[in-house]
Design an enzyme around this catalytic site. Structure first.
Site, PDB file in Angstrom:
ATOM      1  N   SER A 231     -51.162 -28.582  44.674  1.00 11.16           N
ATOM      2  CA  SER A 231     -49.926 -28.615  45.462  1.00 11.16           C
ATOM      3  C   SER A 231     -49.437 -30.047  45.607  1.00 11.16           C
ATOM      4  CB  SER A 231     -50.140 -27.976  46.839  1.00 11.16           C
ATOM      5  OG  SER A 231     -51.181 -28.622  47.530  1.00 11.16           O
ATOM      6  N   ASN A 232     -50.325 -31.030  45.486  1.00 13.16           N
ATOM      7  CA  ASN A 232     -49.898 -32.429  45.555  1.00 13.16           C
ATOM      8  C   ASN A 232     -50.672 -33.304  44.567  1.00 13.16           C
ATOM      9  OD1 ASN A 232     -48.159 -34.400  46.677  1.00 13.16           O
ATOM     10  ND2 ASN A 232     -49.845 -35.201  47.908  1.00 13.16           N
TER      11      ASN A 232
ATOM     12  N   ASP B 161     -56.877 -21.960  45.967  1.00 14.33           N
ATOM     13  CA  ASP B 161     -56.471 -22.407  47.298  1.00 14.33           C
ATOM     14  C   ASP B 161     -57.701 -22.390  48.208  1.00 14.33           C
ATOM     15  OD1 ASP B 161     -55.433 -22.568  49.914  1.00 14.33           O
ATOM     16  OD2 ASP B 161     -53.548 -21.652  49.279  1.00 14.33           O
TER      17      ASP B 161
ATOM     18  N   SER C 117     -58.406 -38.504  60.352  1.00 14.78           N
ATOM     19  CA  SER C 117     -57.468 -39.626  60.244  1.00 14.78           C
ATOM     20  C   SER C 117     -57.415 -40.409  61.545  1.00 14.78           C
ATOM     21  CB  SER C 117     -56.086 -39.052  59.939  1.00 14.78           C
ATOM     22  OG  SER C 117     -55.099 -40.032  60.143  1.00 14.78           O
TER      23      SER C 117
ATOM     24  N   TYR D 120     -48.873 -32.773  61.655  1.00 18.01           N
ATOM     25  CA  TYR D 120     -49.961 -33.196  60.757  1.00 18.01           C
ATOM     26  C   TYR D 120     -51.152 -33.711  61.570  1.00 18.01           C
ATOM     27  CZ  TYR D 120     -52.735 -36.355  57.900  1.00 18.01           C
ATOM     28  OH  TYR D 120     -53.793 -36.994  57.312  1.00 18.01           O
TER      29      TYR D 120
ATOM     30  N   LYS E 120     -55.315 -32.324  62.289  1.00 20.78           N
ATOM     31  CA  LYS E 120     -56.577 -33.077  62.207  1.00 20.78           C
ATOM     32  C   LYS E 120     -57.361 -32.926  63.518  1.00 20.78           C
ATOM     33  CE  LYS E 120     -56.014 -34.531  58.033  1.00 20.78           C
ATOM     34  NZ  LYS E 120     -56.744 -33.836  56.961  1.00 20.78           N
TER      35      LYS E 120
HETATM   36  P1  NAD Z   1     -53.605 -35.950  48.307  1.00 17.24           P
HETATM   37  O1  NAD Z   1     -52.416 -35.130  48.629  1.00 17.24           O
HETATM   38  O2  NAD Z   1     -53.518 -36.925  47.199  1.00 17.24           O
HETATM   39  O3  NAD Z   1     -54.860 -34.991  48.024  1.00 17.24           O
HETATM   40  C1  NAD Z   1     -55.005 -33.752  48.647  1.00 17.24           C
HETATM   41  C2  NAD Z   1     -55.351 -32.748  47.565  1.00 17.24           C
HETATM   42  O4  NAD Z   1     -55.551 -31.476  48.167  1.00 17.24           O
HETATM   43  C3  NAD Z   1     -54.237 -32.579  46.535  1.00 17.24           C
HETATM   44  O5  NAD Z   1     -54.810 -32.652  45.246  1.00 17.24           O
HETATM   45  C4  NAD Z   1     -53.669 -31.193  46.816  1.00 17.24           C
HETATM   46  O6  NAD Z   1     -53.192 -30.579  45.632  1.00 17.24           O
HETATM   47  C5  NAD Z   1     -54.888 -30.496  47.389  1.00 17.24           C
HETATM   48  N1  NAD Z   1     -54.617 -29.388  48.304  1.00 17.24           N
HETATM   49  C6  NAD Z   1     -53.824 -29.366  49.405  1.00 17.24           C
HETATM   50  N2  NAD Z   1     -53.919 -28.169  50.010  1.00 17.24           N
HETATM   51  C7  NAD Z   1     -54.799 -27.425  49.292  1.00 17.24           C
HETATM   52  C8  NAD Z   1     -55.342 -26.125  49.433  1.00 17.24           C
HETATM   53  N3  NAD Z   1     -54.981 -25.314  50.432  1.00 17.24           N
HETATM   54  N4  NAD Z   1     -56.232 -25.695  48.508  1.00 17.24           N
HETATM   55  C9  NAD Z   1     -56.611 -26.500  47.487  1.00 17.24           C
HETATM   56  N5  NAD Z   1     -56.149 -27.746  47.307  1.00 17.24           N
HETATM   57  C10 NAD Z   1     -55.255 -28.198  48.206  1.00 17.24           C
HETATM   58  O7  NAD Z   1     -54.037 -36.661  49.648  1.00 17.24           O
HETATM   59  P2  NAD Z   1     -55.135 -37.797  49.889  1.00 17.24           P
HETATM   60  O8  NAD Z   1     -54.411 -39.035  50.256  1.00 17.24           O
HETATM   61  O9  NAD Z   1     -56.116 -37.817  48.797  1.00 17.24           O
HETATM   62  O10 NAD Z   1     -55.787 -37.244  51.235  1.00 17.24           O
HETATM   63  C11 NAD Z   1     -56.955 -36.460  51.233  1.00 17.24           C
HETATM   64  C12 NAD Z   1     -57.257 -36.037  52.653  1.00 17.24           C
HETATM   65  O11 NAD Z   1     -57.383 -37.193  53.465  1.00 17.24           O
HETATM   66  C13 NAD Z   1     -56.152 -35.187  53.288  1.00 17.24           C
HETATM   67  O12 NAD Z   1     -56.764 -34.194  54.096  1.00 17.24           O
HETATM   68  C14 NAD Z   1     -55.406 -36.175  54.146  1.00 17.24           C
HETATM   69  O13 NAD Z   1     -54.794 -35.553  55.256  1.00 17.24           O
HETATM   70  C15 NAD Z   1     -56.532 -37.098  54.588  1.00 17.24           C
HETATM   71  N6  NAD Z   1     -56.067 -38.426  54.957  1.00 17.24           N
HETATM   72  C16 NAD Z   1     -55.335 -39.155  54.064  1.00 17.24           C
HETATM   73  C17 NAD Z   1     -54.865 -40.430  54.422  1.00 17.24           C
HETATM   74  C18 NAD Z   1     -54.011 -41.236  53.471  1.00 17.24           C
HETATM   75  O14 NAD Z   1     -53.355 -42.156  53.918  1.00 17.24           O
HETATM   76  N7  NAD Z   1     -54.005 -40.959  52.171  1.00 17.24           N
HETATM   77  C19 NAD Z   1     -55.170 -40.941  55.683  1.00 17.24           C
HETATM   78  C20 NAD Z   1     -55.937 -40.191  56.561  1.00 17.24           C
HETATM   79  C21 NAD Z   1     -56.387 -38.922  56.183  1.00 17.24           C
END
Ligand code: NAD
Ligand code: UDP
Length: 337
Positions: free
Chosen positions: A34-35, A58, A124, A149, A153
């Site tokens: 999805s991302n 998922d 986070s 969001y 968390k």
């Molecule tokens: P990202 O979007 O690059 O990675 C998240 C991944 O999860 C993506 O590949 C997306 O396709 C997948 N995904 C989302 N929902 C899904 C589902 N229901 N089933 C299967 N796959 C799913 O984000 P990231 O920056 O790598 O962040 C990873 C985690 O860390 C997230 O939970 C985010 O909230 C948390 N986080 C990120 C940051 C930041 O600044 N990047 C900061 C604090 C916390």
């Protein structure tokens, strides 16, 4: 260990996967893209020289997760999967609650059914909301966030704590990330946001490559040394290493533990802009704009709990972060497309 990474094709998950493979762990990734993009998986294989199992599914789908748990002897899970855009979460909150909370509950149910006890969760620093003081310590209240969001968390953390209280065999590490930036030093994986980036470093990188005309610096009248907001930027490879330590900790302990992953150093927006220009010898047009809603003046971690419990400290500095971010962007101007 055999480690299941939900969201392992994403920014932090892909870097963590490389660290785990290098340490000899076996990895299984589940992602619904999805991302993220399937090419991320090829790049992980290329960098690590190792293969791993992948499921396109998922993490909130109980049948899919049941099958994955039945087919694999999982020792630990790292639950990265989640939607993460603060602004978007205010417009489509239900999608955020459905995705982020359902995936947490589905995983905990699958763990219970299949007797898996260890999980590390991507939380986070946003759970701290407007900090009473900095640096932030894990015992500070975490129930004042301003976005849906952030609430996903806080609520997920609570769900994990309640599950631990009911099941003494469960071990949960709630990793509270500060501001991850940077990229793998190979320049083959990095952050690849869809559309116009919201976050500072991807925005800077896209200005530097000429995709965007100039950076807007959101406010220079904050009570900080240069008036711009201060954050704890942490290199994504340091963050990934923190996860490798966290799975060891989870395997050796019981109960729920929240741990900050930050450097403990606060840099302003202008510190990052100036460092990016200097390290990469590149001009970065920017202009001071008004404050962005919801921004707090200062946010940085006290990282001592991570040092004490995990034996982890961030090793990379602001110059590494700026160099590696640019190396990734300039070698992949269209991201992973
Ligand atoms: P990202 O979007 O690059 O990675 C998240 C991944 O999860 C993506 O590949 C997306 O396709 C997948 N995904 C989302 N929902 C899904 C589902 N229901 N089933 C299967 N796959 C799913 O984000 P990231 O920056 O790598 O962040 C990873 C985690 O860390 C997230 O939970 C985010 O909230 C948390 N986080 C990120 C940051 C930041 O600044 N990047 C900061 C604090 C916390
Ligand atoms: N920021 C900025 N211009 C941008 C994006 C971000 O000035 O185009 C500032 C933002 O106001 C904040 C800091 O950079 O002070 C970090 O923002 P980011 O969105 O990367 O992370 P946050 O700390 O908000 O999670």
């Amino acid at each position: 260990m055999k480690v299941l990474l939900t969201g392992g094709a994403g920014y932090i998950g892909s870097h963590t996967c490389i660290e785990l493979l290098a340490l000899g762990h076996d990895v299984i990734i589940v992602d619904n893209f999805s991302n993220s993009k399937p090419e991320a998986l090829n790049r992980i294989r290329e960098i690590s020289g190792r293969d791993f199992k992948f499921y396109e599914a998922d993490a909130a789908d109980p049948e899919a997760m049941d099958r994955i748990f039945a087919e694999n002897e999982i020792d630990c899970i790292i639950h990265f999967a989640g939607l993460k855009a603060v602004g978007e979460s205010c417009h489509i909150p239900l999608r955020y609650y459905r995705n982020n909370l359902d995936s947490t509950i589905t995983l905990l149910e699958a763990m219970e059914k299949h007797g898996v006890n260890n999980i590390v969760f991507s939380s986070s620093a946003t759970v701290y909301g407007v900090p009473e003081r900095v640096p932030l310590t894990e015992d500070m209240p975490a129930y004042k966030t301003s976005s849906p969001y952030g609430w996903t968390k806080i609520m997920s953390e609570q769900i994990f704590r309640d599950a631990c209280a009911a099941n003494p065999n469960l071990s949960v590490v709630l990793l509270r990330y500060f501001n991850p930036i940077g990229a793998h030093e190979s320049g083959r994986i990095g952050e690849d946001p869809n559309g116009i980036p919201n976050n500072l470093m991807p925005y800077i990188s896209q200005v530097a490559i000429g995709k965007l005309p100039k950076l807007g610096v959101f406010g220079n009248d904050y009570p900080t040394p240069d008036g711009t907001c201060v954050r704890d930027y942490i290199h994504v490879v340091d963050l990934a290493k923190g996860h490798a330590k966290a799975i060891e900790y989870a395997a050796a302990h019981k109960g729920a533990e929240a741990i900050n992953l930050g450097t403990g150093i606060g840099y302003s927006v202008l510190d990052i802009v100036n460092s990016f220009m200097k390290v990469n010898d590149i001009d970065l047009p920017y202009e001071i704009q008004g404050r962005r809603d919801g921004d707090v003046p200062e946010c940085y971690a006290d990282p001592s709990k991570a040092r004490e419990l995990l034996g982890w400290v961030a090793e990379k500095g602001i110059e590494d972060m700026c160099r590696d971010s640019w190396n990734w962007q300039k070698n992949n101007p269209k991201g992973l497309d």
